[in-house]
Design a protein around this motif. Structure first.
Motif, PDB file in Angstrom:
ATOM      1  N   GLY A 103       0.795  -1.225   0.000  1.00 52.66           N
ATOM      2  CA  GLY A 103       0.000   0.000   0.000  1.00 52.66           C
ATOM      3  C   GLY A 103       0.829   1.277   0.000  1.00 52.66           C
ATOM      4  N   GLY A 104       2.149   1.157   0.014  1.00 50.91           N
ATOM      5  CA  GLY A 104       3.014   2.338  -0.026  1.00 50.91           C
ATOM      6  C   GLY A 104       3.122   3.064   1.301  1.00 50.91           C
ATOM      7  N   ALA A 105       2.837   2.376   2.391  1.00 48.18           N
ATOM      8  CA  ALA A 105       2.938   3.001   3.713  1.00 48.18           C
ATOM      9  C   ALA A 105       4.402   3.126   4.128  1.00 48.18           C
ATOM     10  N   THR A 106       4.657   4.110   4.945  1.00 52.66           N
ATOM     11  CA  THR A 106       5.983   4.267   5.538  1.00 52.66           C
ATOM     12  C   THR A 106       5.934   4.073   7.048  1.00 52.66           C
ATOM     13  N   LEU A 107       4.728   3.952   7.594  1.00 46.93           N
ATOM     14  CA  LEU A 107       4.565   3.876   9.044  1.00 46.93           C
ATOM     15  C   LEU A 107       3.459   2.899   9.401  1.00 46.93           C
ATOM     16  N   ILE A 108       3.724   2.087  10.433  1.00 48.63           N
ATOM     17  CA  ILE A 108       2.716   1.206  11.029  1.00 48.63           C
ATOM     18  C   ILE A 108       2.333   1.811  12.367  1.00 48.63           C
ATOM     19  N   LEU A 109       1.051   2.045  12.555  1.00 52.65           N
ATOM     20  CA  LEU A 109       0.543   2.606  13.801  1.00 52.65           C
ATOM     21  C   LEU A 109       0.018   1.461  14.662  1.00 52.65           C
ATOM     22  N   THR A 110       0.634   1.255  15.836  1.00 49.53           N
ATOM     23  CA  THR A 110       0.276   0.123  16.686  1.00 49.53           C
ATOM     24  C   THR A 110       0.666   0.393  18.131  1.00 49.53           C
ATOM     25  N   PHE A 111      -0.016  -0.281  19.043  1.00 49.47           N
ATOM     26  CA  PHE A 111       0.406  -0.303  20.444  1.00 49.47           C
ATOM     27  C   PHE A 111       1.482  -1.357  20.652  1.00 49.47           C
ATOM     28  N   ASN A 112       1.536  -2.334  19.763  1.00 52.11           N
ATOM     29  CA  ASN A 112       2.409  -3.498  19.916  1.00 52.11           C
ATOM     30  C   ASN A 112       3.765  -3.261  19.255  1.00 52.11           C
ATOM     31  N   LEU A 113       4.507  -2.305  19.757  1.00 50.32           N
ATOM     32  CA  LEU A 113       5.787  -1.935  19.159  1.00 50.32           C
ATOM     33  C   LEU A 113       6.769  -3.107  19.136  1.00 50.32           C
ATOM     34  N   LYS A 114       6.748  -3.933  20.155  1.00 50.30           N
ATOM     35  CA  LYS A 114       7.700  -5.061  20.220  1.00 50.30           C
ATOM     36  C   LYS A 114       7.430  -6.095  19.132  1.00 50.30           C
ATOM     37  N   ASP A 115       6.209  -6.136  18.628  1.00 51.79           N
ATOM     38  CA  ASP A 115       5.871  -7.090  17.563  1.00 51.79           C
ATOM     39  C   ASP A 115       6.393  -6.659  16.199  1.00 51.79           C
ATOM     40  N   PHE A 116       6.825  -5.405  16.113  1.00 51.89           N
ATOM     41  CA  PHE A 116       7.325  -4.849  14.857  1.00 51.89           C
ATOM     42  C   PHE A 116       8.699  -4.217  15.102  1.00 51.89           C
TER      43      PHE A 116
END
Length: 190
Positions: A103-116
């Protein structure tokens, strides 16, 4: 249109509803392009229904349809072929990265930072951010747009309606501590 970058919303930021609704209002500002997938929808809807079996599935599906209809170019499709090639600690999160890449994203918005993990995401030219940091950054850069999104969101709440302080307390419960701290300074316009 000011879509400078694309952000993919992980399922965990789409439940509970107050954060999802605020993020939808922010997506409508065109400060960035928000996106997600049907797999992400399925995940947040499953989690909502597990915790709130009293909610009707058709109401949750209506929310899904409204999100897809009102946020321009939000639904990422055709990414599934990338999933097997993604390396992450939890293989169940690979679909988010695959969709972000496609999708051309540059950022993942999540609470689960350790998973990424950032070191793994760099391979895919992606970053990860907590929603509080993301919204706080937007607020510092575009206070009028973010305050208008918050005001529109607060005005949409009818059952029950909320004062500005009650609304900010609700956002605080969503883990938006920095954001609420700064929004309190703008309370008069919210």
């Amino acid at each position: 249109m000011r879509l400078h970058f694309t952000v993919i919303y992980d399922a965990c930021v789409l439940y509970p509803a107050p954060l999802r609704d605020f993020l939808m209002r922010l997506a409508l500002t065109d400060l960035y392009r928000a996106c997600w997938t049907e797999m992400i929808h399925d995940e947040w809807i499953h989690n909502v229904h597990k915790k709130r079996p009293d909610l009707k599935r058709e109401d949750l599906d209506r929310t899904r349809a409204l999100m897809n209809a009102h946020v321009r170019d939000s639904l990422v499709t055709g990414f599934e072929h990338l999933i097997p090639s993604i390396e992450l600690p939890d293989s169940d999160d690979r679909h988010v990265v695959a969709a972000a890449i496609h999708g051309g994203a540059t950022l993942i918005l999540t609470f689960n930072l350790k998973d990424f993990p950032e070191e793994l995401l760099r391979r895919y030219n992606l970053a990860v951010q907590h929603p509080d940091d993301f919204i706080f950054d937007l607020l510092e850069q575009h206070p009028a747009s973010v305050c208008e999104a918050a005001a529109t969101h607060r005005r949409s709440l009818k059952n029950p309606p909320k004062t500005a302080d009650e609304y900010l307390d609700t956002l605080l419960k969503q883990g938006l501590t920095q954001t609420v701290g700064l929004l309190r300074e703008w309370k008069v316009v919210i």
